[in-house]
Design an enzyme around this catalytic site. Structure first.
Site, PDB file in Angstrom:
ATOM      1  N   SER A  64      -9.850  56.023  -1.666  1.00  0.00           N
ATOM      2  CA  SER A  64     -10.081  56.965  -0.572  1.00  0.00           C
ATOM      3  C   SER A  64     -11.534  56.887  -0.084  1.00  0.00           C
ATOM      4  O   SER A  64     -11.989  55.818   0.284  1.00  0.00           O
ATOM      5  CB  SER A  64      -9.702  58.355  -1.074  1.00  0.00           C
ATOM      6  OG  SER A  64      -9.690  59.261  -0.038  1.00  0.00           O
ATOM      7  N   ASP A 168      -2.944  63.337   4.374  1.00  0.00           N
ATOM      8  CA  ASP A 168      -2.126  64.549   4.529  1.00  0.00           C
ATOM      9  C   ASP A 168      -1.417  64.567   5.886  1.00  0.00           C
ATOM     10  O   ASP A 168      -0.905  65.602   6.316  1.00  0.00           O
ATOM     11  CB  ASP A 168      -2.965  65.811   4.301  1.00  0.00           C
ATOM     12  CG  ASP A 168      -4.152  65.903   5.255  1.00  0.00           C
ATOM     13  OD1 ASP A 168      -4.413  64.921   5.970  1.00  0.00           O
ATOM     14  OD2 ASP A 168      -4.815  66.957   5.263  1.00  0.00           O
ATOM     15  N   GLU A 260      -9.471  64.731  18.381  1.00  0.00           N
ATOM     16  CA  GLU A 260     -10.754  64.175  17.946  1.00  0.00           C
ATOM     17  C   GLU A 260     -10.581  62.667  18.010  1.00  0.00           C
ATOM     18  O   GLU A 260      -9.474  62.159  17.823  1.00  0.00           O
ATOM     19  CB  GLU A 260     -11.079  64.598  16.509  1.00  0.00           C
ATOM     20  CG  GLU A 260     -11.394  66.070  16.366  1.00  0.00           C
ATOM     21  CD  GLU A 260     -11.955  66.397  14.978  1.00  0.00           C
ATOM     22  OE1 GLU A 260     -13.039  66.968  14.936  1.00  0.00           O
ATOM     23  OE2 GLU A 260     -11.319  66.086  13.961  1.00  0.00           O
ATOM     24  N   ALA A 261     -11.683  61.944  18.222  1.00  0.00           N
ATOM     25  CA  ALA A 261     -11.582  60.488  18.282  1.00  0.00           C
ATOM     26  C   ALA A 261     -10.927  59.946  17.011  1.00  0.00           C
ATOM     27  O   ALA A 261     -10.187  58.957  17.038  1.00  0.00           O
ATOM     28  CB  ALA A 261     -12.970  59.881  18.451  1.00  0.00           C
ATOM     29  N   ASN A 262     -11.119  60.635  15.877  1.00  0.00           N
ATOM     30  CA  ASN A 262     -10.575  60.152  14.615  1.00  0.00           C
ATOM     31  C   ASN A 262      -9.087  60.446  14.411  1.00  0.00           C
ATOM     32  O   ASN A 262      -8.547  60.195  13.325  1.00  0.00           O
ATOM     33  CB  ASN A 262     -11.394  60.692  13.442  1.00  0.00           C
ATOM     34  CG  ASN A 262     -11.306  62.209  13.328  1.00  0.00           C
ATOM     35  OD1 ASN A 262     -10.353  62.829  13.768  1.00  0.00           O
ATOM     36  ND2 ASN A 262     -12.327  62.816  12.734  1.00  0.00           N
ATOM     37  N   SER A 388     -23.415  67.185   9.137  1.00  0.00           N
ATOM     38  CA  SER A 388     -21.989  67.110   8.827  1.00  0.00           C
ATOM     39  C   SER A 388     -21.539  68.421   8.208  1.00  0.00           C
ATOM     40  O   SER A 388     -22.299  69.076   7.505  1.00  0.00           O
ATOM     41  CB  SER A 388     -21.747  65.961   7.850  1.00  0.00           C
ATOM     42  OG  SER A 388     -20.521  66.156   7.187  1.00  0.00           O
ATOM     43  N   GLY A 389     -20.297  68.790   8.446  1.00  0.00           N
ATOM     44  CA  GLY A 389     -19.731  69.981   7.815  1.00  0.00           C
ATOM     45  C   GLY A 389     -19.060  69.636   6.494  1.00  0.00           C
ATOM     46  O   GLY A 389     -18.693  70.528   5.729  1.00  0.00           O
ATOM     47  N   ARG A 395     -25.217  63.273  10.688  1.00  0.00           N
ATOM     48  CA  ARG A 395     -24.535  62.173  11.373  1.00  0.00           C
ATOM     49  C   ARG A 395     -25.245  61.831  12.669  1.00  0.00           C
ATOM     50  O   ARG A 395     -25.689  62.723  13.399  1.00  0.00           O
ATOM     51  CB  ARG A 395     -23.092  62.552  11.694  1.00  0.00           C
ATOM     52  CG  ARG A 395     -22.229  62.715  10.484  1.00  0.00           C
ATOM     53  CD  ARG A 395     -20.743  62.647  10.857  1.00  0.00           C
ATOM     54  NE  ARG A 395     -19.920  63.229   9.815  1.00  0.00           N
ATOM     55  CZ  ARG A 395     -19.662  62.646   8.643  1.00  0.00           C
ATOM     56  NH1 ARG A 395     -20.169  61.461   8.364  1.00  0.00           N
ATOM     57  NH2 ARG A 395     -18.903  63.250   7.755  1.00  0.00           N
TER      58      ARG A 395
END
Ligand code: NG1
Ligand code: ZN
Length: 432
Positions: A64, A168, A260-262, A388-389, A395
């Site tokens: 991961s 997930d 989101e782009a991701n 970053s959260g 970032r």
């Protein structure tokens, strides 16, 4: 069980002396160089579990988000669930057995679990792209094969449309390899573009003047924003990173599409829209009615599980089929601006505060001015920084007219963050 063959192959995947590993929630995870024997043995175990359940078992080779030199392996039960607890114990026992005890442990497991060794076995093997994964998944295959199991390694043919979900299944991206072997990623921005354009076309066909909006974050590629606004004439809004912010904004529209782009995202429909479309589907004639029915179906698909990658995939597949679009045509809607994302370590990332949906740094003093000056040096350029959260890093994102410029700009912005926001460790180095 051909014990002779197992012993012979096991010696090729020998266990380092004294190494003890524990099967946990993430399966086995450690330095890749220590995992060869574990992979072989998990191949064996997957076959036994498959024979016992008379179902397909999954083996996933990945660590991961761990560092690149790590790897791991996880078994997946028939309904996509985590491995049953008693089998987690078997996994630990088998992985830690010394070479001479392997046969006995395998026989013990088969007896305890009443495995019918005559039963066929089928194992699906997945892996990530870290350098050690190909060889390690081959060790899993060796384990599966030596126990007579069948396996499946998915091959990606050139120009074939593929999609992947995250662990997930709330993120989706599409991709393909072209004839020259180049990888093309179709990210959340292109997905939002496809879905919102299609929904807009349906609304126009039905003749309903409902408002539709697309919600993105600062990470959306500049080309996607420009295409949506200028070509598709769909209004675009930007929020802070994190699905909850996008979701909230998307609720302001009759139809809100957010990604989101991701690849996190979905489309939301107000109750008023659902009612209106259902009525239209009953009343309208022919072509319009067909469009309304189509929209009704799409609403149903998204409503089944908002933010779920499987609904996203079904909607995308339906749109591609209805429009007769190939993945290449979809990809060609616009060309992404070259971009680069980097991380910078700082003592306390909270020294960076932002405004304007994270596109402008308010503190530390001087940082935004420094970014502005750097951005000016490049064409079609944009850059921003945010804490970053989810990780203890800052970032950095940059885009520009060429990859070289995007890389340079990202590096220069990283240096500015390092200098002005309390960087720790080594200064950011150029090159990636
Ligand atoms: P942070 O670590 O705050 O950048 C990351 C992603 C978010 C979101 C969360 C998980 C990027 C740049 N950031 O957040 O989009 O997916 O993880 O909820 O991709
Ligand atoms: Zn997820």
């Amino acid at each position: 069980m051909d014990l002779g063959a197992i012993t012979k192959y096991s010696a090729l995947h020998a266990k380092p002396n004294g190494l003890i590993l524990q099967y946990g929630t993430a399966g086995f995870r450690t330095k890749a160089e220590h995992l060869d024997h574990v992979m072989f043995r998990m191949g064996l175990l997957a076959v036994l579990r498959s024979k016992q359940t008379k179902s397909t078992i999954g083996v996933m080779v990945t660590a991961s988000h761990n560092p690149e030199e790590d790897n791991g392996v996880k078994l997946v039960d028939p309904l996509g669930e985590m491995l049953a607890p008693s089998w987690e114990e078997h996994a630990t026992c088998l992985a830690n057995a010394e070479e001479q005890d392997m046969q006995r442990v395998l026989i013990d497991i088969s007896e305890k679990e009443a495995v019918n060794l005559q039963q066929d076995a089928f194992v699906v093997i997945g892996r990530d792209t870290r350098p050690s994964s190909e060889k390690l998944s081959q060790s899993v295959i060796d384990g599966v094969t030596v126990l007579g199991g069948q396996f499946h390694g998915m091959e990606i043919k050139s120009n074939e449309r593929c999609c992947s979900f995250d662990g997930d299944a709330d993120r989706i991206v599409y991709y393909y390899h072209d004839a020259d072997g180049h990888f093309h990623l179709i990210d959340g921005d292109k997905i939002a573009t496809l879905i919102s354009s299609f929904l807009k076309e349906l609304l126009v066909e039905i003749g309903e003047s409902l408002n539709i909006g697309v919600v993105q974050t600062a990470y959306a590629n500049g080309s996607s924003t420009r295409y949506l606004e200028e070509v598709m004439k769909v209004p675009v809004y930007c929020t802070k990173t994190g699905v909850k912010h996008l979701h909230h904004k998307a609720q302001e529209f009759d139809i809100g599409v957010y990604f989101e782009a991701n690849g996190h995202g979905t489309a939301l429909f107000s109750t008023a829209v659902e009612m209106k479309i259902k009525q239209s589907a009953e009343q309208l004639e022919d072509k319009k009615r067909k469009a309304a029915k189509m929209l009704e179906n799409i609403i149903d698909l998204f409503n089944q599980a908002a933010g779920d990658a499987i609904s996203d995939m079904l909607v995308i597949e339906a749109i591609l089929a209805l429009k007769g679009l190939t993945v290449q045509q979809w990809d060609a809607l616009y060309t992404d601006l070259p971009n680069r994302q980097l991380k910078v370590q700082v003592a306390d990332r909270r020294v960076i505060s932002t405004t304007d949906a994270e596109r402008q740094a308010v503190t530390p003093p001087g940082l935004q001015e420094a970014i502005n000056d750097l951005v000016k040096k490049y064409k079609l350029s944009r850059a921003f920084v945010r804490p970053s959260g989810t990780e203890d890093v800052v970032r950095v994102y940059a885009e520009a007219d060429s990859q070289e410029s995007a890389d340079h700009l990202a590096h220069e912005v990283s240096l500015a963050v390092f200098q002005l926001a309390g960087g720790i460790g080594e200064r950011p180095q150029p090159g990636f």
